[in-house]
Design a protein around this motif. Structure first.
Motif, short mmCIF file in Angstrom:
data_model
loop_
_atom_site.label_atom_id
_atom_site.label_comp_id
_atom_site.label_asym_id
_atom_site.label_seq_id
_atom_site.Cartn_x
_atom_site.Cartn_y
_atom_site.Cartn_z
N ASN A 181 1.45 1.97 -15.45
CA ASN A 181 0.28 1.83 -14.57
C ASN A 181 -0.94 1.30 -15.32
N THR A 213 0.80 -1.23 0.00
CA THR A 213 0.00 0.00 0.00
C THR A 213 0.83 1.28 0.00
N ARG A 216 1.87 9.69 -7.13
CA ARG A 216 1.30 8.36 -7.31
C ARG A 216 0.09 8.39 -8.25
N SER A 217 0.05 7.45 -9.17
CA SER A 217 -1.07 7.37 -10.12
C SER A 217 -2.23 6.59 -9.50
N PRO A 218 -3.45 6.86 -9.96
CA PRO A 218 -4.62 6.18 -9.38
C PRO A 218 -4.70 4.72 -9.85
N ARG A 219 -5.55 3.95 -9.20
CA ARG A 219 -5.82 2.58 -9.62
C ARG A 219 -7.31 2.43 -9.93
N LEU A 220 -7.65 1.37 -10.65
CA LEU A 220 -9.06 1.09 -10.92
C LEU A 220 -9.76 0.69 -9.63
N GLY A 221 -11.01 1.11 -9.47
CA GLY A 221 -11.79 0.69 -8.33
C GLY A 221 -12.18 -0.78 -8.42
N PHE A 222 -12.55 -1.36 -7.28
CA PHE A 222 -12.95 -2.77 -7.23
C PHE A 222 -14.05 -3.06 -8.25
N GLU A 223 -15.04 -2.18 -8.33
CA GLU A 223 -16.20 -2.43 -9.20
C GLU A 223 -15.80 -2.46 -10.68
N ARG A 224 -14.73 -1.73 -11.02
CA ARG A 224 -14.28 -1.68 -12.42
C ARG A 224 -13.44 -2.90 -12.76
N ALA A 225 -12.66 -3.41 -11.81
CA ALA A 225 -11.68 -4.46 -12.10
C ALA A 225 -12.15 -5.86 -11.70
N CYS A 226 -13.18 -5.93 -10.83
CA CYS A 226 -13.54 -7.22 -10.23
C CYS A 226 -15.02 -7.52 -10.40
N ARG A 227 -15.33 -8.80 -10.42
CA ARG A 227 -16.72 -9.25 -10.39
C ARG A 227 -16.86 -10.38 -9.38
N ARG A 252 -8.21 -8.24 -14.93
CA ARG A 252 -9.60 -8.22 -14.45
C ARG A 252 -9.81 -9.52 -13.69
N PHE A 253 -10.58 -9.46 -12.63
CA PHE A 253 -10.70 -10.61 -11.73
C PHE A 253 -12.17 -11.01 -11.58
N ALA A 254 -12.49 -12.25 -11.93
CA ALA A 254 -13.84 -12.77 -11.70
C ALA A 254 -13.74 -13.81 -10.58
N TYR A 303 -8.13 -7.22 -3.18
CA TYR A 303 -7.94 -6.30 -4.31
C TYR A 303 -7.29 -5.00 -3.86
N TRP A 316 -2.06 -2.15 -5.86
CA TRP A 316 -0.93 -1.22 -5.77
C TRP A 316 0.34 -1.77 -6.41
N GLN A 376 -7.06 7.78 -17.77
CA GLN A 376 -7.37 7.86 -16.34
C GLN A 376 -6.19 7.42 -15.47
N LEU A 377 -5.52 6.33 -15.88
CA LEU A 377 -4.51 5.71 -15.01
C LEU A 377 -3.12 6.32 -15.15
#
Lengths: 191, 191
Positions: free
Chosen positions: B43, A10, A178-189, B48-50, B32, B37, B94-95
């Motif tokens: 970046n 982190t 520091r650059s941002p990261r994708l949110g959980f909702e965008r990257a995960c299901r 993507r994670f299912a 996640y 990080w 964005q990233l």
């Protein structure tokens, strides 16, 4: 001492410059003795690591990297070239002795290449996290001339360059924002 | 609590069976929030994670995996499909907002694919180590029908399946004997 989650994930940052402290050989041995245990498919362990420290090896390396990466490599005490050995099936009788895993790859260059690429990348990530666990900072990069790098460092072998990573004690003054990261909702299901 | 090097690397083992404890959604979110990080090229964060947990999703997944992996997936509380989004360049504004990194990939499908494959593999390794840091065990696998998996889980997207990994609390009784690793002299060179 156990590493913190901040140190590993982190709060860890990609180094963009290094303090002059060297990285002793013992630390590079300790680094390999950690990362080697990370899991790979059929324990194939295709990654090969060339740790570039000397002026002579650095000069060869600089000749292969993108212009934007020259200064980073020059300034880092160590840059590791993470390679992938396309002949890794020949090690399977030793590494995965309970079945004939070498046969899975015979005559299948595409499967062999994909397996080497995927698993040497996993091992490169184990190296990054293991280096952080040992108190080092990392600067992974993929901007280089791969054919030139292969000829300069892996001639006479079936090893090909995957990516490179500087190692050392990072200079906090050289950090980028520091650059941002994708949110959980965008990257995960959750299914 | 800080994870030990034994937990992350030297004593960690690939799970081959799981105890029945479930993995709560909160743990998957925490997972996640650690792995995101880990560094990726520019970046780009292509993974993507299912997370497959429900009976319905498990049935779809079992239909795609190699026969030898069916039992492992059935028994695991969670199996995560690590995918790679070939449309990741669209997230770069964005990233990686300080330059036009999307343009680096325009009209370059081979560079885009290699970048997605390498970096989603790195992120898959961050997931494995982060899961161990949270006290979970992992069982990464690449034995599945990729085309079938892509159709079953990523239809209508540019995501392709990279590898899968079971997650949960491992059953020590199901562990295989540990396989050897290459020695430092075989895998590494100090230059």
């Amino acid at each position: 001492m156990n590493p913190s989650l901040e140190q590993l994930f982190t709060q860890a940052r990609t180094a963009n410059g290094y303090r002059p402290e060297p990285v002793p050989d013992d630390t590079l041995h300790a680094l390999y003795e950690l990362l080697k245990w990370g899991p790979t498919s059929a324990n194939c362990c295709p990654a090969r690591f060339a740790f570039v420290r000397s002026d002579e090896a650095k000069a060869r390396l600089i000749d292969c990297v993108s212009p934007g990466n020259v200064k980073k490599v020059l300034q880092a005490p160590v840059t590791v070239i993470v390679g992938m050995d396309m002949d890794f099936p020949d090690t399977l009788p030793q590494l995965f002795p309970h079945t004939d895993a070498r046969a899975w790859f015979a005559g299948k260059p595409e499967l062999t290449e994909a397996t080497a690429f995927r698993n040497s990348s996993l091992q490169g990530a184990y190296l990054i996290i293991a280096a952080r666990a040992l108190g080092l900072d990392c600067g992974p990069m993929s901007g280089f001339d791969a054919a030139k790098m292969d000829a300069a460092f892996w001639a006479g072998t079936a090893v090909r360059s995957n990516f490179i990573c500087t190692l050392g004690h990072g200079d906090p003054a050289a950090l980028m924002p520091r650059s941002p990261r994708l949110g959980f909702e965008r990257a995960c299901r959750l299914l």
